[in-house]
Design a protein around this motif. Structure first.
Motif, mmCIF file in Angstrom:
data_model
loop_
_atom_site.group_PDB
_atom_site.id
_atom_site.type_symbol
_atom_site.label_atom_id
_atom_site.label_comp_id
_atom_site.label_asym_id
_atom_site.label_seq_id
_atom_site.Cartn_x
_atom_site.Cartn_y
_atom_site.Cartn_z
ATOM 1 N N GLU B 209 3.799 -0.037 2.903
ATOM 2 C CA GLU B 209 3.201 -0.301 4.214
ATOM 3 C C GLU B 209 3.725 -1.598 4.806
ATOM 4 O O GLU B 209 3.896 -1.701 6.021
ATOM 5 C CB GLU B 209 1.670 -0.339 4.096
ATOM 6 C CG GLU B 209 1.089 1.052 3.896
ATOM 7 C CD GLU B 209 -0.408 1.046 3.635
ATOM 8 O OE1 GLU B 209 -1.006 -0.044 3.542
ATOM 9 O OE2 GLU B 209 -0.979 2.148 3.503
ATOM 10 N N GLU B 212 7.089 -0.812 6.290
ATOM 11 C CA GLU B 212 6.904 0.050 7.469
ATOM 12 C C GLU B 212 6.384 -0.759 8.642
ATOM 13 O O GLU B 212 6.844 -0.601 9.772
ATOM 14 C CB GLU B 212 5.925 1.183 7.138
ATOM 15 C CG GLU B 212 6.585 2.329 6.382
ATOM 16 C CD GLU B 212 5.594 3.421 5.980
ATOM 17 O OE1 GLU B 212 6.025 4.330 5.278
ATOM 18 O OE2 GLU B 212 4.414 3.331 6.357
ATOM 19 N N SER B 213 5.428 -1.621 8.368
ATOM 20 C CA SER B 213 4.840 -2.401 9.459
ATOM 21 C C SER B 213 5.842 -3.389 10.049
ATOM 22 O O SER B 213 5.727 -3.784 11.197
ATOM 23 C CB SER B 213 3.598 -3.148 8.975
ATOM 24 O OG SER B 213 3.988 -4.186 8.099
ATOM 25 N N GLY B 215 8.939 -2.619 10.305
ATOM 26 C CA GLY B 215 10.025 -1.831 10.881
ATOM 27 C C GLY B 215 11.333 -2.021 10.136
ATOM 28 O O GLY B 215 12.416 -1.942 10.709
#
Lengths: 770, 314
Positions: B209, B212-213, B215
């Motif tokens: 995460e 992903e957060s 990018g």
């Protein structure tokens, strides 16, 4: 994912919520185009004459006779090409290059074959080689210009075209092709008067030189269609000249898509494939436009047909890949369910993986916006509105325009719009709720005017609605637009469409969006909202924007520009005068924050906020203040900074989640709820959000709402599934649903048998039953 | 006594508890390497504190050895593990936490500490020297994945922050792993204990995460090897009582342990029942366990009240 061209000179990307108003790519060749006497071979000309007159049997026999060893290889190539044998034609051209290495026309025609197979870079190379052999070869210049039209450098393209147009020595056929290319370009840019003049000139030229005119007639039909005149007579004339000319309908369909008349485009493409079933380009365009009308299965059929006929088209391949699993990947939900009438009002088409996360928020926001827009724009929808949300950005772009690599966020085709899911964007800048709100406004402006609304008007209304009624109200003007405002770069209202269609500088499209939004803010404040609606409906009558302003507002466009400028000066003059100071303060605050000089960071951020209090992008000075105060452990000031950020329309999820905590600490439950609901329109993929909001709903005796949040939490596949299931059980228990309570409770206890709160609920339930 | 007993309770399936030796102990070693810059020093200090706190919830503080700052050297570490190997019994377990940066030059892995670094060979020797089996080592450093090549076997549980030696960026895994040890969310089965598997799952998801957060493409992919990670406990979140001076409570505790054992046995035989039958049986057992827990709570509260009133009288 295939790209349309290997050229690197793509237009600057822009990231916007936008309706699809222009085709991104120019019209490709559909099949072997009329050669316009490019080839000096009487026998081939005789076959071509049969072909273009629609005498297919004679043409086939003639081309077959041409395919003999007596003919040079490049003529044999033409014979095969005319009969759709592209691979055979390619082999013959290869042979011809060996046989006639100094003949530029062999390379030109081979390049044209590459164009038909969408290999534009290779085509351009062949045209360039032909020009090395003969720098004045007009056919090579036309070919080079055509290949560059697929994403190449426009300046170089124009140089090639002017070589043909300006030189009196160009062969007549080449010159006519250049003239038609110019007409197509003018039509694409909505420059109808200029297109009409150019068409007249081209007609005269073609007739004087005894050249075929069916393509010109079709362009005349396209012009007529785009300007609301009768197009049929021109199509009939073209088909009289060449009865099997599928392009007659294809070219018309192509121009219908440019002005967003997708229903008519579908009708035209259907005519094209009926007339010429092997018109693969018409099949793919038909497929894509059927998709825009939500005719998914019909679309799949035509995309498949196109692929079977021409596997070289990258748009076909991309759509085929997307559609291959489309019906399995995407799930629809209708609202209301069951519908109140024969049809539902809203259909959500969401990816299976995130349907249970998004559907509640997307349906709620869609319904709210539909109800609001119906009333504001006095328009009752006549079909269900379909909202598609894509977790994969490139899938969304392929669905919208067939080709990847464009930075759009949403595209509206009428009653259907497609947009990016928040899961497709990792950066916190993307606010999907606002994109949905923006696109929904397009549905109303497009459908209320039968798609005749000008682009600037439709975009302006959508931006205005974002600011005025959207999920995070308040004007949000990016810094680059402020800079453009300070440099007086706003366009006169009569030219505002140019800012979207023919941008002169990088960033002009976003500047135009903001200008259009401000235009409606101005009209609303100065003349009242009803005037906006009055103007909108005038476009049904064929009124121009300038006329609409005169009729609705009672002033000339020049006076409008003057008043609008005064409005901008009043609203933004003080800020624009201190823009450099503001930017310096912003920079200072961030630098100080990085260097852990917190007091200095706060002081600079306060100055910046004083100069421009409404700036609430993710780099807002309020965020700097909040971070600095947080480090200094000044909770009260941190709370004030984040609260101001939110109240002014800021939506950075991490900041809003912390604000919700502040509110909860202060027992300000209503405010906490409002903040958390706002977060769901920015990033509904945060587990914390749904725990906090669900728990808050339970605390405030709203178990039905809590249940929704907890179900979303479970759909996020959290690590802690026991507590997610337990929360759902609790919500069901509060709703007196014993079966569901026990179902989720036992799921929780199966995962975590020693989970005490769940055990206690089980005890309670068992005692209640007894 | 309690923590020694507790370790065993938490290491083994409940059913085996009554027949096992209760003298096993958990020996924890926390090694904090060089941060290089203040940002990492702060982060590594934080991780060390969290791991220490968690470890002390599981074993006697005297069995938790910490090496950080100037205390860390290859000599001191090798000496410590030599002593530990002598001190540990076959039943004891070791948990080793490496917090810091690592490097890999294509041939040798090094965990960066002041002076001469600890190498992959050193780590292999250390693990091999420990008596018994099922010891645990977590290496949160960059390039740590390469140690799996030499350490991976059925004897130990190994976690690395990276997939191999080529994932060289400073890692995020350690932050999440340390965080998991005090997290209710990480405690998936809600037994108030965070096991190695739970900590790994929590940290692995946290890393995913995180990237992903941001990018960004993930530059680390944590790995876990070995058996028994779900039954090796790293942290006690509180509330799990296994022994009480009050004989009435003690009886109930034993009764609850048996019920928990029955639940576990039922879950293992799940396929033998229809879903409805399974849920019915599970519900009955859990209900019984819940009732016992309630009785324990009531008696405990009563004891506390008695104690309070005695104090009042005094």
């Amino acid at each position: 994912m295939l790209t349309r061209s290997t050229f690197q000179h793509l237009p600057p990307k822009f990231v916007l919520a936008a309706t699809l108003l222009v085709a991104v790519f120019s019209q490709s060749l559909s099949a072997r185009d009329h050669p316009y006497r490019a080839l000096d071979n009487e026998e081939l000309a005789e076959c071509d004459a049969f072909y273009w007159k629609g005498q297919s049997i004679d043409a086939t026999a003639c081309y077959n006779n041409l395919y003999t060893s007596a003919q040079p290889a490049h003529i044999r190539a033409e014979a095969l090409w005319a009969q759709d044998n592209l691979q055979g034609a390619n082999s013959q051209f290869q042979q011809a290059i060996n046989d006639f290495p100094e003949n530029p026309m062999v390379r030109v025609r081979w390049g044209e074959l590459f164009m038909e197979t969408f290999q534009f870079q290779e085509a351009y190379t062949l045209f360039s080689e032909a020009l090395e052999l003969d720098p004045n070869n007009s056919w090579a210049h036309i070919g080079a210009a055509s290949s560059l039209a697929e994403g190449g450098d426009p300046e170089v393209l124009n140089q090639h075209l002017s070589q043909v147009m300006d030189e009196g020595l160009a062969p007549h056929g080449a010159r006519l092709r250049a003239m038609m290319m110019a007409v197509r370009s003018l039509l694409r840019q909505d420059l109808y008067q200029e297109a009409e003049s150019s068409l007249e000139e081209a007609f005269e030229f073609a007739e004087d030189n005894n050249l075929p005119t069916m393509e010109l007639k079709v362009l005349r039909a396209a012009h007529a269609f785009m300007t609301r005149q009768d197009h049929q007579a021109w199509i009939d004339a073209a088909l009289e000249e060449s009865p099997n000319y599928g392009d007659a309908w294809f070219i018309l369909g192509y121009h219908a898509t440019i002005i967003r008349r997708y229903k008519e485009a579908v009708e035209f493409f259907e005519q094209a494939v009926a007339l010429q079933p092997t018109h693969w380009e018409a099949h793919i365009n038909l497929g894509q436009n059927l998709l825009r009308l939500n005719a998914i299965n019909d679309a799949i059929e035509h995309v498949n047909t196109s692929f079977e006929g021409n596997a070289f088209n990258p748009m076909t391949v991309n759509l085929l890949r997307l559609l291959d699993t489309f019906n399995d990947d995407f799930v629809t939900d209708s609202y209301p369910n069951p519908p109140e009438g024969p049809l539902p009002e809203l259909i959500l088409r969401l990816h299976e993986d995130e349907r249970n996360i998004l559907k509640h928020y997307a349906s709620r926001l869609s319904q709210e916006s539909i109800d609001l827009y119906k009333e504001r724009y006095r328009f009752e929808t006549k079909e269900p509105i379909i909202v598609e949300i894509y977790p994969n950005h490139e899938d969304f772009i392929v669905r919208s325009i067939g080709m990847p690599g464009v930075g759009l966020l949403g595209v509206t085709f009428g009653y259907l719009f497609a947009m990016d899911s928040p899961s497709g964007h990792t950066e916190p800048r993307y606010h999907w709720g606002t994109t949905l709100w923006h696109e929904m406004a397009h549905v109303f402006t497009l459908e209320a005017t039968s798609h005749f609304v000008p682009r600037w008007f439709s975009e302006g209304v959508s931006v205005f609605e974002e600011w005025r009624t959207g999920p995070i109200p308040g004007r949000k003007i990016p810094t680059e637009v402020l800079r453009a405002m300070s440099e007086d770069k706003f366009l006169p209202i009569s030219l505002l469409d140019d800012g979207f269609m023919r941008p002169d500088y990088q960033g002009q499209v976003i500047v135009s969006y903001m200008q259009a939004g401000l235009v409606f803010d101005f009209i609303d404040l100065e003349y009242g909202f009803d005037k906006i609606v009055d103007m909108l409906y005038q476009f049904n009558e064929g009124t121009t924007p300038v006329e609409a302003i005169e009729k609705s507002l009672g002033i000339s466009d020049k006076d409008f520009d003057r008043h609008f400028k005064q409005f901008i000066d009043i609203e933004y003059g003080p800020l624009l005068g201190r823009l450099d100071v503001w930017m310096e303060d912003m920079q200072t605050s961030y630098q100080a924050l990085q260097e852990e000089k917190f007091e200095e960071a706060i002081a600079a951020a306060e100055r910046a906020a004083f100069t421009y209090p409404d700036y609430v992008e993710i780099d807002s000075p309020y965020i700097v203040m909040a971070r600095a105060y947080s480090t200094l452990e000044n909770k009260e000031e941190e709370f004030r900074a984040v609260e101001t950020f939110w109240q002014k329309g800021g939506y950075l999820p991490s900041a809003l989640l912390s604000l919700a905590d502040f509110y909860l600490e202060r027992d300000m439950k209503a405010e906490a709820e409002a903040v958390l609901v706002d977060v769901s329109y920015a990033d509904p993929f945060l587990e914390d959000l749904h725990i906090k909001l669900g728990d808050l709903y339970m605390d405030t005796q709203q178990p039905a709402n809590a249940l929704i949040e907890y179900e979303v939490l479970l759909a996020l596949n959290p690590l802690d599934k026991a507590s997610a299931n337990y929360r759902i059980a609790n919500a069901y228990n509060a709703l007196d649903n014993a079966d569901k309570t026990m179902e989720y409770l036992m799921t929780a206890l199966d995962i975590a048998p020693q989970y005490r709160p769940a055990q206690q609920l089980l005890l309670e339930l068992s005692r209640t039953q007894n | 006594m309690c923590k020694r007993l507790l370790l065993l309770l938490l290491l083994l399936p409940v059913q085996m508890l009554l027949t096992q030796n209760v003298q096993a102990a958990l020996h924890v070693t926390i090694i904090q390497g060089l941060g290089g810059i203040p940002l990492f020093d702060v982060s590594f200090n934080d991780q060390r504190h969290k791991i220490r706190e968690a470890s002390e919830s599981m074993t006697d503080a005297a069995l938790v050895s910490i090496f950080s700052g100037d205390d860390v050297s290859r000599e001191s570490l090798l000496a410590h593990f030599a002593t530990l190997a002598e001190r540990m019994s076959e039943e004891d377990r070791a948990a080793i936490f490496l917090i810091g940066h690592g490097s890999y030059d294509g041939e040798q892995y090094k965990f960066n500490i002041p002076g001469v670094d600890i190498t992959d060979t050193d780590l292999t020797d250390i693990m091999d020297s420990l008596p018994g089996q099922n010891h645990f080592l977590v290496n949160t450093s960059s390039s740590s994945g390469v140690i799996l090549e030499s350490l991976e076997n059925d004897q130990h549980i190994i976690i690395t922050a990276t997939r191999n030696g080529n994932e060289k960026n400073a890692t995020e895994f350690g932050n999440f792993f340390a965080e998991s040890l005090a997290s209710d969310t990480a405690d998936i089965n809600k037994n108030n204990i965070v096991s190695i598997q739970e900590a790994f799952d929590f940290a692995e998801r946290g890393v995913t995460e995180f990237f992903e957060s941001q990018g960004k493409l993930a530059t680390e992919h944590a790995q876990i090897r070995g058996n028994g990670a779900a039954s090796f406990s790293l942290s006690r979140l509180g509330g799990l009582e296994t022994f009480n001076e009050d004989p009435r409570i003690n009886t109930l505790l034993s009764q609850r342990l048996e019920l928990d054992s029955d639940i576990e046995a039922l879950q293992l035989r799940r396929n033998e029942y229809t879903n409805a039958d399974y849920i019915q049986r599970l519900q009955a057992l859990i209900l019984e366990s819940a009732q016992v827990s309630e009785q324990i709570d009531e008696l405990s509260e009563g004891s506390e009240l008695e104690l309070e009133s005695e104090v009042d009288v005094d």
